[in-house]
Design an enzyme around this catalytic site. Structure first.
Site, PDB file in Angstrom:
ATOM      1  N   LYS A 117     -39.664 -11.044  10.029  1.00 27.66           N
ATOM      2  CA  LYS A 117     -39.825  -9.905  10.941  1.00 27.66           C
ATOM      3  C   LYS A 117     -39.069 -10.103  12.255  1.00 27.66           C
ATOM      4  CE  LYS A 117     -43.806  -7.923   8.781  1.00 27.66           C
ATOM      5  NZ  LYS A 117     -44.032  -8.917   7.688  1.00 27.66           N
TER       6      LYS A 117
HETATM    7  C1  LIG Z   1     -44.147  -8.600   6.370  1.00 30.17           C
HETATM    8  C2  LIG Z   1     -43.937  -9.666   5.366  1.00 30.17           C
HETATM    9  C3  LIG Z   1     -43.644  -9.363   4.016  1.00 30.17           C
HETATM   10  C4  LIG Z   1     -43.617  -7.950   3.473  1.00 30.17           C
HETATM   11  O1  LIG Z   1     -42.548  -7.201   3.974  1.00 30.17           O
HETATM   12  P1  LIG Z   1     -42.535  -5.601   3.850  1.00 30.17           P
HETATM   13  O2  LIG Z   1     -41.395  -5.159   4.676  1.00 30.17           O
HETATM   14  O3  LIG Z   1     -43.873  -5.145   4.418  1.00 30.17           O
HETATM   15  O4  LIG Z   1     -42.401  -5.259   2.420  1.00 30.17           O
HETATM   16  C5  LIG Z   1     -43.417 -10.427   3.139  1.00 30.17           C
HETATM   17  N1  LIG Z   1     -43.482 -11.702   3.565  1.00 30.17           N
HETATM   18  C6  LIG Z   1     -43.763 -12.021   4.841  1.00 30.17           C
HETATM   19  C7  LIG Z   1     -43.842 -13.466   5.221  1.00 30.17           C
HETATM   20  C8  LIG Z   1     -43.989 -11.025   5.798  1.00 30.17           C
HETATM   21  O5  LIG Z   1     -44.268 -11.357   7.065  1.00 30.17           O
END
Ligand SMILES: *Cc1c(COP(=O)(O)O)cnc(C)c1O
Length: 481
Positions: A117
């Site tokens: 993120k």
């Molecule tokens: C947010 C997240 C996901 C999922 O991503 P999306 O964009 O919601 O599909 C997967 N793995 C981790 C470690 C995350 O922080």
């Protein structure tokens, strides 16, 4: 470039107008009027750009196709400040590692909070600060988190002018490492609020506060949730960088396997593919919360209730519905906004499900858009972490393990499969200990963070108390010199 709503609102808006917003006024999601097309010469140019000038310039080449209301020099400077080796640990920013025959791992988790993120949120911090200064406005970001999103938002917004963050988290329910990451921030514009309740209570409070439009306007409340268009756009860049690193020729195709929850990450892959990046398959990997796997297998999309939403050992994928999914369905339906409104505005609201299994829509999800899927359980996750460690000496986190497990089910000869590494193992130490009987290594900069002083307000699950707190902080802030 103008942006439209997936539900047909007639207004067309520019990038800077939708940057600070969530949903479109009709409840739809924003998408560009069309996807800019990358021709063979463009792909060759992007490859040279990444190799000769690096990730930030690659990002500029791609983002400037979508952003025409920020002067080019300003956008380039923002991107150069965002994607640095200091912040992301390596000059490649998203280094590719070979795992085994046909399988690669693209590292998206070397940013400040060790989850993918950061890739988008770090840019969002720069863009928000820039746009707010340009307008002479300020913004109070209110959010709820069970881990990765909240810390990524705080690390992106800390110290940014004109921005405060109020982040709600369930008291005592995140991993000690995640709590320490967030609560140890001492920046005066970051406000941690630990709610005596579960994540859903936090989210309900955010909804209640946002539903009070007078309060929202008065205190300029905004969000940074996963439906934000700028976040998706930032993510398109690492699909291009992954393809460049895994191939030598511009006509070579690759596939991506994406640990998925809200469909934000893989939606960026869909956009990259629509632009003409040579992507063979987009492999959606879910955990036990398999809303998306069910859709891609059967054509039925069915939102889960809270009793049916499982707490798993890949917690950042624990979702009951996938908030970005509407964007893909809009494209799948040939960009028919009325049909999208009927599914997301009506059928889901009334029955909690819709059924696209009749041809042609569903058949095209795979044939035309490259989507396939699979599901991974706790036992799969543990076995995959152990296997990748024992055979390759590589330590992967539980979310990435879900990606590797499902990726292996969709390998095709001659097509490199790139698994997106969405977090580092240290964030989920308990599961690593269960798999390997040992603690994951901790990057030096995180040594002893659990012992740092914490800056957090504990509050009951009461929206009125949270509002009162926001008011107090904001009115004190506006009196300050
Ligand atoms: C947010 C997240 C996901 C999922 O991503 P999306 O964009 O919601 O599909 C997967 N793995 C981790 C470690 C995350 O922080």
């Amino acid at each position: 470039m103008r942006y439209l709503s997936t539900r047909g609102h007639p207004e067309r808006r520019r990038f800077s107008d939708i940057l600070l917003e969530g949903l479109a006024p009709d409840g739809g999601l924003y998408l560009p009027e069309h996807y800019p097309r990358l021709e063979a010469a463009d792909l060759a140019r992007l490859r040279r750009t990444y190799h000769e000038q690096g990730y930030a310039e690659l990002a500029f080449q791609i983002l400037s196709l979508y952003i025409d209301d920020i002067p080019a020099d300003d956008l380039r400077a923002l991107l150069r400040r965002t994607y640095t080796a200091e912040v992301f640990g390596t000059g490649e920013i998203v280094p590719l590692r070979h795992v085994e025959d046909g399988l690669w791992l693209e590292g998206l988790s070397n940013g400040p909070t060790l989850a993918f993120k950061d890739m988008a949120m770090q840019l969002l911090g720069q863009l928000f600060e820039y746009e707010l200064a340009r307008r002479g406005e300020t913004l109070n970001i209110l959010g709820a988190t069970s881990g990765d999103t909240g810390s990524a938002a705080e690390y992106a917004m800390r110290g940014k002018r004109g921005i405060r963050v109020f982040m709600l988290s369930p008291h005592g329910r995140m991993s000690p490492f995640q709590q320490a990451q967030m609560y140890s921030l001492q920046d005066p514009n970051i406000h941690n609020i630990a709610i005596e309740g579960v994540f859903d209570d936090c989210q309900d409070i955010v909804k209640a506060v946002s539903a009070d439009l007078a309060f929202k306007r008065r205190w300029r409340i905004g969000t940074v949730n996963s439906i934000n268009w700028a976040r998706l756009l930032a993510q398109v860049v690492y699909y291009v960088a992954g393809w460049i690193q895994a191939t030598e020729h511009d006509d070579q195709r690759v596939s991506f396997a994406v640990p998925s929850g809200n469909f934000g990450n893989v939606c960026a892959g869909h956009i990259a593919r629509m632009m003409g990046l040579p992507i063979e398959r987009l492999v959606v990997a879910t955990n036990e919360n398999d809303v998306l796997d069910e859709f891609f297998r059967t054509g039925v999309y069915r939102v889960r209730g809270s009793a049916e939403t499982h707490e798993t050992s890949s917690p950042s994928m624990d979702i009951s519905k996938a908030s970005n999914f509407e964007r893909f369905v809009f494209d799948l339906l040939g960009r028919d906004a009325a049909a999208t409104q009927r599914l997301f505005g009506e059928a889901l609201a009334r029955q909690g499900r819709f059924d696209l299994s009749q041809p042609p829509a569903f058949a095209e999800a795979r044939a035309r858009y490259g989507f396939v899927s699979g599901r991974s359980t706790h036992a799969n996750r543990i076995a995959t972490i152990r296997d990748v460690w024992q055979r390759h000496g590589m330590l992967i986190d539980p979310h990435t393990a879900d990606g590797v497990k499902v990726a292996r089910e969709h390998l095709q000869p001659g097509v490199p499969m790139i698994v997106l590494e969405t977090a580092l193992p240290i964030k989920f130490a308990a599961t690593i200990v269960e798999a390997l009987g040992r603690e994951p290594e901790r990057p030096a900069r995180f040594a002893g963070i659990e012992d740092l002083p914490k800056r957090v307000q504990v509050m009951p699950a009461d929206a009125a108390r949270v509002k009162a707190y926001i008011e107090t902080v904001c009115s004190e802030g506006s009196r300050a010199p």
